[in-house]
Design a protein around this motif. Structure first.
Motif, PDB file in Angstrom:
ATOM      1  N   UNK A   7     -39.412  -8.942 -41.608  1.00  0.00           N
ATOM      2  CA  UNK A   7     -38.335  -9.803 -41.152  1.00  0.00           C
ATOM      3  C   UNK A   7     -38.744 -11.289 -41.253  1.00  0.00           C
ATOM      4  N   UNK A   8     -39.967 -11.582 -40.850  1.00  0.00           N
ATOM      5  CA  UNK A   8     -40.424 -12.979 -40.899  1.00  0.00           C
ATOM      6  C   UNK A   8     -40.455 -13.499 -42.335  1.00  0.00           C
ATOM      7  N   UNK A   9     -40.890 -12.675 -43.270  1.00  0.00           N
ATOM      8  CA  UNK A   9     -40.927 -13.101 -44.679  1.00  0.00           C
ATOM      9  C   UNK A   9     -39.513 -13.329 -45.208  1.00  0.00           C
ATOM     10  N   UNK A  10     -38.601 -12.411 -44.897  1.00  0.00           N
ATOM     11  CA  UNK A  10     -37.235 -12.564 -45.379  1.00  0.00           C
ATOM     12  C   UNK A  10     -36.542 -13.754 -44.739  1.00  0.00           C
ATOM     13  N   UNK A  11     -36.851 -14.013 -43.484  1.00  0.00           N
ATOM     14  CA  UNK A  11     -36.238 -15.134 -42.785  1.00  0.00           C
ATOM     15  C   UNK A  11     -36.682 -16.455 -43.378  1.00  0.00           C
ATOM     16  N   UNK A  12     -37.954 -16.548 -43.742  1.00  0.00           N
ATOM     17  CA  UNK A  12     -38.483 -17.800 -44.321  1.00  0.00           C
ATOM     18  C   UNK A  12     -37.943 -17.975 -45.727  1.00  0.00           C
TER      19      UNK A  12
END
Length: 159
Positions: A154-159
């Motif tokens: 999720x953090x990678x996709x959000x960034x």
């Protein structure tokens, strides 16, 4: 002795840190969490002395690199160097989300250095994330979700 656990895959590196804590506790070590500012006290007071109950002590620190910067010699750098040379003092440092390149100064002096990098499929997932490519994206997401933490994805996709 200084062990540094680092890497851009913070979830895996943090899991390794927790595993090390549990292993040392099972072996009968006293596990102490401390801050980088307190390393001078560790050097003064500990010197590898076994505690009152006959247990050796392991110190866990987070982000020594925040104070171990630059090329100039500082008192903090001298303290860390002295701790590295002490055989009886065990220090384990966790660097949150930093690569080996960012920690090159610390890597040179560390007794043991472990770096955790994100898997190749995570980057493929990011490459497949564009409009009109839903099938490839979902297929890759299923594969990546099997071995990566959902919060990391999720953090990678959000960034």
């Amino acid at each position: 002795m200084l062990t540094v656990i680092a890497g851009e895959d913070a979830v895996t590196s943090r899991a390794k840190l927790q595993e090390l804590k549990q292993n040392y506790q099972k072996k009968g070590y006293s596990v102490i969490q401390t801050a980088p500012e307190n390393l001078s006290d560790v050097l003064k007071n500990s010197s590898g002395v076994i505690d009152l109950f006959g247990n050796e002590t392991v110190y866990f620190v987070e982000n020594i690199s925040s104070k171990y910067k630059g090329r100039t010699k500082t008192p903090f750098k001298e303290i860390v160097q002295s701790l590295v040379n002490e055989i009886n003092i065990h220090i384990i440092d966790w660097e949150n989300g930093k690569s080996a390149y960012e920690l090159s100064g610390l890597k040179r002096i560390a007794t043991h250095f472990e770096e955790y990098k994100p898997g190749k499929n995570v980057f493929q997932l990011l490459d497949f994330c564009y409009p009109g490519n839903l099938k490839s994206f979902v297929d890759t997401l299923r594969i990546v979700a099997q071995y990566q933490e959902i919060t990391f994805i999720y953090a990678l996709l959000w960034k």
